[in-house]
Scaffold this active site. Structure first.
Site, short mmCIF file in Angstrom:
data_model
loop_
_atom_site.label_atom_id
_atom_site.label_comp_id
_atom_site.label_asym_id
_atom_site.label_seq_id
_atom_site.Cartn_x
_atom_site.Cartn_y
_atom_site.Cartn_z
CG ASP A 10 -1.64 1.26 1.39
OD1 ASP A 10 -2.51 1.56 0.73
OD2 ASP A 10 -1.75 1.79 2.39
CB ILE A 11 0.77 4.42 -1.76
CG1 ILE A 11 1.36 3.71 -2.94
CG2 ILE A 11 1.46 5.81 -1.53
CD1 ILE A 11 0.84 4.38 -4.17
CG ASP A 12 -1.54 7.85 0.67
OD1 ASP A 12 -0.63 8.54 0.55
OD2 ASP A 12 -2.22 7.11 -0.44
CG ASP A 209 -2.10 2.37 6.58
OD1 ASP A 209 -2.51 3.47 7.00
OD2 ASP A 209 -1.85 2.43 5.25
#
Length: 261
Positions: A10-12, A209
């Site tokens: 995932d990124i953020d 997350d």
């Protein structure tokens, strides 16, 4: 193939810290994985144009974007799942009545159905990207859209959930929710990639997350929730690492044995 794995990030809140910067330790870890022969991919709710710079910086060409609705393997689109445009048009009519703005998104750009709105400004600015939705209320016509954004306060999305069953609604900001095709998810997008690459389940890893990572983390055999994840996200993951602010990616990769300490 038995010594190689595929890892989805995932990124953020996972690759990027909350100020949207990439930790040096994370960047180094990504390149170590690649040097070891592993396949590194991104799985995000973001549009492709929202993380182009990150892909270039990390030399990643495989990704699941729009929470699984637009999937690219080694630079080629292998799966897309657009929104139902008729239903989206009806939703927009309801949203206008409620004074809830909508942003339409394809793989190249995003356009708002209103000229300006404080909710759009506040939520989009938190992404710290160099792109901002301009005004085009008819952008949904004649093109495939893979996600839209509905701007409303927490709890106000329930009326849309009740009336528009073609869509799933996932909140990503106190003032905004993602509008996705019903049943679409990062997990389904990931499945399209692993089917092409042929990695068995024991060689599939995922780090995340957010609430939009729950299905991904619950279905990937070797799943890792960030220490900064919500409790509902941690509950479905096989492992929990440190927070993104505490070099959580490196710690998690070491924890699952992909990198040595």
């Amino acid at each position: 193939m038995t010594n190689r794995s595929v890892i989805f990030f995932d990124i953020d809140g996972t690759l990027l810290k909350h100020d949207k910067t990439l930790p040096t330790s994370t960047k180094e870890a990504i390149f170590q994985l690649k040097e070891l022969g592993h396949e590194v991919a991104i799985a995000t709710g973001r549009a492709p144009f929202m993380f182009e710079d990150l892909r270039k910086e990390l030399d990643i060409h495989t990704y699941v974007s729009y929470n699984g609705q637009y999937v690219v393997l080694n630079g080629e689109v292998v799966y897309s799942n657009p929104l139902n445009i008729d239903s989206l048009e009806k939703l927009t009519e309801t949203a206008l009545t409620n004074e809830h703005p909508v942003v339409y998104m394809d793989h190249e750009d995003m356009k708002a159905n209103v000229p300006e709105h404080a909710y759009i400004n506040e939520s989009i600015n938190t992404l710290k990207i160099d792109r901002f939705p301009t005004h085009d209320p008819h952008y949904y016509k004649g093109r495939e859209l893979y996600q839209s954004l509905l701007f409303c306060r927490e709890g106000e999305e329930t009326q849309y959930e009740d009336n528009f069953k073609d869509f799933d609604f996932i909140r990503w900001h106190p003032l905004s929710v993602d509008i996705l095709p019903n049943g679409g998810s990062k997990a389904k997008g990931i499945k399209k990639i692993v089917e092409k690459l042929g990695f068995p389940s024991e060689h599939q890893y995922a780090f995340g997350d957010g609430l939009n990572d729950i299905e991904m983390l619950s279905k990937i055999t070797n799943s890792v929730a960030m220490g900064n994840a919500e409790e509902s996200v941690k509950a479905v993951a096989k492992h929990v690492t440190k927070s993104v602010e505490e070099d959580g990616i490196v710690h998690g990769l070491q924890m699952v044995g992909l990198l040595s300490k």
